[in-house]
Design an enzyme around this catalytic site. Structure first.
Site, PDB file in Angstrom:
ATOM      1  N   LYS A  51     -33.470  58.958 -10.513  1.00 53.50           N
ATOM      2  CA  LYS A  51     -33.604  57.780 -11.370  1.00 53.50           C
ATOM      3  C   LYS A  51     -34.882  57.034 -10.990  1.00 53.50           C
ATOM      4  O   LYS A  51     -35.143  56.803  -9.819  1.00 53.50           O
ATOM      5  CB  LYS A  51     -32.390  56.856 -11.191  1.00 53.50           C
ATOM      6  CG  LYS A  51     -31.093  57.459 -11.709  1.00 53.50           C
ATOM      7  CD  LYS A  51     -29.918  56.501 -11.497  1.00 53.50           C
ATOM      8  CE  LYS A  51     -29.385  56.570 -10.087  1.00 53.50           C
ATOM      9  NZ  LYS A  51     -28.222  55.663  -9.869  1.00 53.50           N
ATOM     10  N   ASP A  88     -25.844  52.265 -12.733  1.00 51.16           N
ATOM     11  CA  ASP A  88     -24.451  52.626 -12.997  1.00 51.16           C
ATOM     12  C   ASP A  88     -24.239  52.959 -14.477  1.00 51.16           C
ATOM     13  O   ASP A  88     -23.457  53.850 -14.812  1.00 51.16           O
ATOM     14  CB  ASP A  88     -23.517  51.475 -12.574  1.00 51.16           C
ATOM     15  CG  ASP A  88     -23.595  51.198 -11.082  1.00 51.16           C
ATOM     16  OD1 ASP A  88     -23.924  52.144 -10.322  1.00 51.16           O
ATOM     17  OD2 ASP A  88     -23.342  50.053 -10.668  1.00 51.16           O
TER      18      ASP A  88
HETATM   19  P1  ATP Z   1     -29.616  49.799  -9.729  1.00 49.57           P
HETATM   20  O1  ATP Z   1     -30.630  48.681  -9.571  1.00 49.57           O
HETATM   21  O2  ATP Z   1     -28.604  49.492 -10.798  1.00 49.57           O
HETATM   22  O3  ATP Z   1     -29.053  50.315  -8.458  1.00 49.57           O
HETATM   23  P2  ATP Z   1     -30.858  52.424  -9.881  1.00 49.57           P
HETATM   24  O4  ATP Z   1     -32.005  52.335  -8.933  1.00 49.57           O
HETATM   25  O5  ATP Z   1     -29.659  53.189  -9.523  1.00 49.57           O
HETATM   26  O6  ATP Z   1     -30.469  50.960 -10.379  1.00 49.57           O
HETATM   27  P3  ATP Z   1     -32.696  52.689 -12.055  1.00 49.57           P
HETATM   28  O7  ATP Z   1     -33.595  53.847 -11.882  1.00 49.57           O
HETATM   29  O8  ATP Z   1     -33.221  51.328 -11.794  1.00 49.57           O
HETATM   30  O9  ATP Z   1     -31.356  52.991 -11.276  1.00 49.57           O
HETATM   31  O10 ATP Z   1     -32.147  52.664 -13.558  1.00 49.57           O
HETATM   32  C1  ATP Z   1     -31.445  53.764 -14.088  1.00 49.57           C
HETATM   33  C2  ATP Z   1     -31.965  54.089 -15.459  1.00 49.57           C
HETATM   34  O11 ATP Z   1     -31.824  52.957 -16.314  1.00 49.57           O
HETATM   35  C3  ATP Z   1     -33.437  54.463 -15.480  1.00 49.57           C
HETATM   36  O12 ATP Z   1     -33.590  55.849 -15.228  1.00 49.57           O
HETATM   37  C4  ATP Z   1     -33.832  54.068 -16.886  1.00 49.57           C
HETATM   38  O13 ATP Z   1     -33.525  55.102 -17.796  1.00 49.57           O
HETATM   39  C5  ATP Z   1     -32.949  52.863 -17.164  1.00 49.57           C
HETATM   40  N1  ATP Z   1     -33.683  51.630 -16.845  1.00 49.57           N
HETATM   41  C6  ATP Z   1     -33.714  50.965 -15.662  1.00 49.57           C
HETATM   42  N2  ATP Z   1     -34.541  49.891 -15.724  1.00 49.57           N
HETATM   43  C7  ATP Z   1     -35.033  49.874 -16.984  1.00 49.57           C
HETATM   44  C8  ATP Z   1     -35.941  49.014 -17.688  1.00 49.57           C
HETATM   45  N3  ATP Z   1     -36.508  47.947 -17.116  1.00 49.57           N
HETATM   46  N4  ATP Z   1     -36.204  49.307 -18.999  1.00 49.57           N
HETATM   47  C9  ATP Z   1     -35.651  50.374 -19.597  1.00 49.57           C
HETATM   48  N5  ATP Z   1     -34.785  51.218 -18.986  1.00 49.57           N
HETATM   49  C10 ATP Z   1     -34.481  50.989 -17.698  1.00 49.57           C
END
Ligand code: ATP
Length: 314
Positions: free
Chosen positions: A224, A256
């Site tokens: 991610k 999530d």
């Molecule tokens: P968390 O902060 O909930 O633990 P994470 O690090 O597990 O997040 P992220 O990579 O931040 O996961 O987000 C998961 C998915 O959500 C990303 O791969 C993307 O597709 C989507 N996403 C996250 N942030 C954004 C954003 N600012 N705009 C658009 N899509 C987003």
């Protein structure tokens, strides 16, 4: 219908409203959070059959967690621990745009979960078991429960999904690394942020991280990448999914939402591009509202977003 089982801790949430923080302010909003519960709600909203296993206190937040999950269509298998309170998160504004989150989690009900809390037969009858690194780091009995759940799943041929979900307030990366590697090796699907992947396999760009995670054993790896989307490697096939461009208000819960949607699509037998597309749309929609699970999308909202409409209902 195929069943998704999640095991983990939900925490009550108190968010201070306005200035002054929780020490001086006079108003707060209450809710709850916790990665596995968020994933359960997301997958359930998208039509999956979902069960959640966890331990809560015999207190109002425990009751709220059980009642809300049930209201969201999740099959709740909660043990009420009379000796421990439901864990809590305290959120407060500490200044312009800055938020502080404190966890009252040590020794709380969720940490008291034991392998005996896993309802017999539930995991063996599932299609997918989803666990996270959080439960592995909470306590030794919670760690035992995670490994018991994974063993039950593997013995029954149930797909194991593992989201690293590293929490530095629970344990240091160097202490957690070996456990994460062990869980990744036992899993079929592994989700990790780029920083999290580096805990397991060292530094590198997403394709390299995915390759090295896959070398640990899982058939499916998803890295991610926040607003840069996500990179998947499944049985040697790579898929790079861009993020959906939205004006993010609160990105907590995006990970999530991504995982819940990916697994819901998995249960429906969706292809890799379908799983990644729906997951990215779900992650983007989760950024449009505050709250850990309140913003989890419905099928209708996903359709509207993917049709190019304004995703915000007014
Ligand atoms: P968390 O902060 O909930 O633990 P994470 O690090 O597990 O997040 P992220 O990579 O931040 O996961 O987000 C998961 C998915 O959500 C990303 O791969 C993307 O597709 C989507 N996403 C996250 N942030 C954004 C954003 N600012 N705009 C658009 N899509 C987003």
């Amino acid at each position: 219908a195929p069943l998704l089982v999640t095991v983990g801790e939900c925490l009550g949430l108190v968010s201070g409203v306005g200035a002054g923080g929780l020490a001086y302010g006079t108003q707060a909003e209450i809710s709850f959070g916790g990665a596995e519960g968020n994933v359960a709600i997301c997958a359930s909203r998208l039509g999956a059959r979902v069960a959640w296993v966890g331990r809560v206190g015999a207190d109002p937040f425990g009751e709220r967690i059980e009642r809300t999950l049930r209201g969201e269509g999740v099959d709740v298998h909660a043990t009420r621990d009379p000796k421990r309170f439901t864990a809590m998160m305290l959120k407060e504004r500490t200044g312009e745009g800055a938020t502080r989150v404190s966890y009252l989690r040590d020794g709380a009900a969720g940490s008291g979960i034991t392998p005996a809390d896993l309802p017999s037969g539930l995991i063996a009858g599932a299609s997918v078991l989803h666990i996270t690194g959080i439960s592995a780091g909470l306590s030794s009995s919670s760690r035992d429960t995670v490994f018991a759940a994974v063993a039950a799943a593997r013995a029954a041929g149930v797909t194991v999904s593992f989201d690293v979900n590293h929490r530095s307030k629970l344990w240091a990366a160097e202490d957690a690394a070996a456990t994460y590697q062990e869980l990744a090796a036992a899993a079929d699907i592994v989700f990790a942020g780029e920083d999290e992947a580096e805990i397991l396999v060292g530094p590198g760009a997403a394709p390299e991280l995915a390759l090295r995670l896959a070398a640990l054993g899982p058939r499916e790896v998803v890295v991610k990448r926040g607003e840069r989307g996500a990179y998947a490697l499944v049985a040697g096939v790579a898929h790079d999914e861009p993020a959906v461009n939205v004006r993010a208000i609160d990105t907590v819960g995006a990970g999530d939402a991504f995982v819940g949607a990916y697994l819901a699509e998995h249960l429906r037998g969706g292809s890799l591009p379908e799983r990644m597309g729906v997951a990215a749309a779900s992650g983007a929609l989760a950024c449009l509202r505050t709250g850990d699970w309140e913003a989890m999308p419905t099928r209708a909202q996903l359709r509207a977003l993917r049709a190019g409409g304004d995703p915000v209902e007014r």
